[in-house]
Write a protein that holds these residues in place. Structure first.
Motif, PDB file in Angstrom:
ATOM      1  N   ASP A 172     -43.371  61.199  16.025  1.00 26.99           N
ATOM      2  CA  ASP A 172     -43.652  59.766  16.057  1.00 26.99           C
ATOM      3  C   ASP A 172     -42.406  58.933  16.328  1.00 26.99           C
ATOM      4  OD1 ASP A 172     -42.327  60.210  13.699  1.00 26.99           O
ATOM      5  OD2 ASP A 172     -43.912  59.425  12.390  1.00 26.99           O
ATOM      6  N   GLN A 173     -41.380  59.536  16.945  1.00 29.65           N
ATOM      7  CA  GLN A 173     -40.190  58.767  17.310  1.00 29.65           C
ATOM      8  C   GLN A 173     -40.564  57.671  18.311  1.00 29.65           C
ATOM      9  OE1 GLN A 173     -37.154  61.064  19.259  1.00 29.65           O
ATOM     10  NE2 GLN A 173     -35.608  59.439  19.175  1.00 29.65           N
ATOM     11  N   PRO A 174     -40.092  56.438  18.108  1.00 34.31           N
ATOM     12  CA  PRO A 174     -40.422  55.391  19.080  1.00 34.31           C
ATOM     13  C   PRO A 174     -39.940  55.777  20.478  1.00 34.31           C
ATOM     14  CG  PRO A 174     -38.678  54.658  17.593  1.00 34.31           C
ATOM     15  CD  PRO A 174     -39.226  55.933  17.028  1.00 34.31           C
ATOM     16  N   THR A 175     -40.789  55.535  21.459  1.00 31.70           N
ATOM     17  CA  THR A 175     -40.525  56.040  22.804  1.00 31.70           C
ATOM     18  C   THR A 175     -40.557  54.923  23.829  1.00 31.70           C
ATOM     19  OG1 THR A 175     -41.480  58.197  22.258  1.00 31.70           O
ATOM     20  CG2 THR A 175     -41.370  57.610  24.602  1.00 31.70           C
ATOM     21  N   ALA A 201     -31.378  51.626  24.388  1.00 32.01           N
ATOM     22  CA  ALA A 201     -32.517  52.122  23.612  1.00 32.01           C
ATOM     23  C   ALA A 201     -32.172  53.421  22.896  1.00 32.01           C
ATOM     24  CB  ALA A 201     -33.722  52.320  24.536  1.00 32.01           C
ATOM     25  N   ALA A 202     -31.445  54.307  23.582  1.00 32.57           N
ATOM     26  CA  ALA A 202     -31.050  55.572  22.961  1.00 32.57           C
ATOM     27  C   ALA A 202     -30.141  55.326  21.767  1.00 32.57           C
ATOM     28  CB  ALA A 202     -30.361  56.460  23.986  1.00 32.57           C
ATOM     29  N   SER A 203     -29.255  54.328  21.864  1.00 30.75           N
ATOM     30  CA  SER A 203     -28.355  54.017  20.750  1.00 30.75           C
ATOM     31  C   SER A 203     -29.111  53.467  19.549  1.00 30.75           C
ATOM     32  CB  SER A 203     -27.296  53.003  21.202  1.00 30.75           C
ATOM     33  OG  SER A 203     -27.849  51.702  21.353  1.00 30.75           O
ATOM     34  N   ARG A 204     -30.340  53.004  19.796  1.00 31.25           N
ATOM     35  CA  ARG A 204     -31.174  52.505  18.698  1.00 31.25           C
ATOM     36  C   ARG A 204     -32.132  53.583  18.203  1.00 31.25           C
ATOM     37  NH1 ARG A 204     -32.875  49.292  16.552  1.00 31.25           N
ATOM     38  NH2 ARG A 204     -33.782  47.365  17.335  1.00 31.25           N
ATOM     39  N   GLN A 205     -31.835  54.837  18.579  1.00 34.35           N
ATOM     40  CA  GLN A 205     -32.613  56.012  18.159  1.00 34.35           C
ATOM     41  C   GLN A 205     -34.023  56.044  18.745  1.00 34.35           C
ATOM     42  OE1 GLN A 205     -30.058  54.880  15.754  1.00 34.35           O
ATOM     43  NE2 GLN A 205     -29.206  56.592  16.905  1.00 34.35           N
ATOM     44  N   TRP A 206     -34.194  55.442  19.886  1.00 31.16           N
ATOM     45  CA  TRP A 206     -35.448  55.574  20.614  1.00 31.16           C
ATOM     46  C   TRP A 206     -35.385  56.804  21.507  1.00 31.16           C
ATOM     47  CZ3 TRP A 206     -39.481  51.691  22.214  1.00 31.16           C
ATOM     48  CH2 TRP A 206     -39.650  50.700  21.235  1.00 31.16           C
ATOM     49  N   ARG A 207     -36.503  57.460  21.673  1.00 26.27           N
ATOM     50  CA  ARG A 207     -36.619  58.504  22.691  1.00 26.27           C
ATOM     51  C   ARG A 207     -36.831  57.801  24.036  1.00 26.27           C
ATOM     52  NH1 ARG A 207     -40.783  62.780  21.067  1.00 26.27           N
ATOM     53  NH2 ARG A 207     -42.091  60.932  20.903  1.00 26.27           N
ATOM     54  N   VAL A 208     -36.052  58.202  25.030  1.00 25.91           N
ATOM     55  CA  VAL A 208     -36.113  57.566  26.343  1.00 25.91           C
ATOM     56  C   VAL A 208     -36.582  58.599  27.356  1.00 25.91           C
ATOM     57  CG1 VAL A 208     -34.846  56.310  28.109  1.00 25.91           C
ATOM     58  CG2 VAL A 208     -34.249  55.997  25.694  1.00 25.91           C
TER      59      VAL A 208
END
Length: 343
Positions: A172-175, A201-208
């Motif tokens: 459920d990682q934000p994507t 976005a990656a630095s905010r721990q989002w999956r890109v």
């Protein structure tokens, strides 16, 4: 006026516009569940909507030229419709419609008609300006005595597509999905600017995740974006199908894209869309349901390239000029990303 027993819809392309036809289909089905609906649609576009229940599909392969038209005519031989909804004004579509036998031939108003459109129709939709494309297409039911008062898609997504999407995007990682390429090259943003937003976005721990079709242009753009990224995203370019892409949209939180087919596909499942608009007017062709997350530089583009505000140019004008998308800065997009992420 009796209810129509058979209706032919002609809208062959493109992907985004085809999604706009689906709510019209739902409106017709709700009003006249016994009516026979036949949709002439493009070969690629059928892969997205061709499993809609209650609709007979006839494929038009435009790459086949005259042979493609003859195939459509052969498939419709013996058919006579109560109404034809001629929703595409391109010359090829107008010529294609000549082979369709229909009592009522409903097309666009004078302002939106072109390429001899007026010669293949005998009725017109109401003349309006300031409409989103979806609402214009929805108005094709009005000469039949209906009004599209609700918008529903429910485009089928098969179970195997959902399974595939879950394998690519587990947990459920934000994507953030990034679809960087439009079929209109002058709507594309700069690769290094995409990369800067993706790194943020990656630095905010989002999956890109980088997505796109199998074409050479999409591969070239994807490679340019990847080369500029400091944090390497998951690259699924060319690996999905239209149905798998829809399933990914169901699992993601945000899509970053220029004005393109994926923008409208994502909107149909309720995914937030961070649309990039300078060459096109988001109020006409942006994500229909919610444009809060879009970057809108259309007025700035109109002032720079046409010398007047967008309010003074014809509705729907495209400002596809070299450099127009450079009006969108990285910080503009990061601002919309943060706004969407906070909701």
């Amino acid at each position: 006026m009796s209810d129509p027993a058979s209706i032919c819809l002609l809208r062959t392309s493109a992907i985004g516009d085809v999604t706009h036809v689906v709510p019209l289909i739902r409106t017709l089905q709700q009003a006249w569940p016994q009516a026979s609906l036949t949709w002439i649609v493009g070969k690629l576009e059928r892969k997205l909507v061709g499993d809609l229940p209650g609709v007979e599909f006839v494929t038009f392969d435009k790459s086949a030229g005259w042979a493609g038209m003859r195939e459509v005519n052969a498939a419709l031989r013996g058919h006579r419709f109560d109404a034809l909804l001629q929703m595409q004004v391109a010359l090829r579509s107008n010529m294609l419609s000549l082979g369709i036998k229909a009592k009522r031939r409903i097309g666009y108003d004078h302002a939106r008609a072109k390429d001899l459109h007026g010669l293949v129709i005998n009725e017109r939709i109401p003349a309006r300006t300031g409409e989103h494309v979806l609402d214009a297409i929805g108005s094709f039911c009005e000469p039949l005595g209906l009004k599209q008062t609700s918008v529903r898609w429910d485009i089928p997504i098969p179970d195997d597509a959902h399974v595939w999407a879950a394998e690519q995007l587990p947990g459920d990682q934000p994507t953030l999905l990034v679809s960087p390429t439009s079929s209109h090259a002058l709507r594309n943003w700069l690769p290094e600017r995409y990369a800067a937003v993706m790194d943020h976005a990656a630095s905010r721990q989002w999956r890109v995740v980088l997505i796109g079709g199998p074409s050479a242009n999409e591969r070239i753009m994807a490679d340019a974006v990847l080369a500029a990224c400091r944090h390497q995203p998951l690259d699924l370019t060319g690996k999905d199908t239209l149905k798998k892409l829809m399933a990914m949209f169901c699992r993601a939180q945000l899509l970053l894209t220029p004005d393109s087919g994926p923008m409208h596909m994502a909107n149909t499942v309720g995914l937030k869309v961070l649309g990039l608009h300078a060459a096109s007017n988001p109020n006409r062709s942006g994500p229909y349901s919610d444009r809060r997350w879009c970057v809108d530089k259309y007025d700035a583009a109109s002032r720079k390239y046409l010398g007047k505000p967008a309010s003074e140019i014809p509705w729907g004008s495209k400002i596809e000029r070299p450099g127009v998308m450079e009006l969108i800065e990285v910080n503009d997009v990061i601002d919309r990303f943060e706004a969407a992420a906070a909701v």
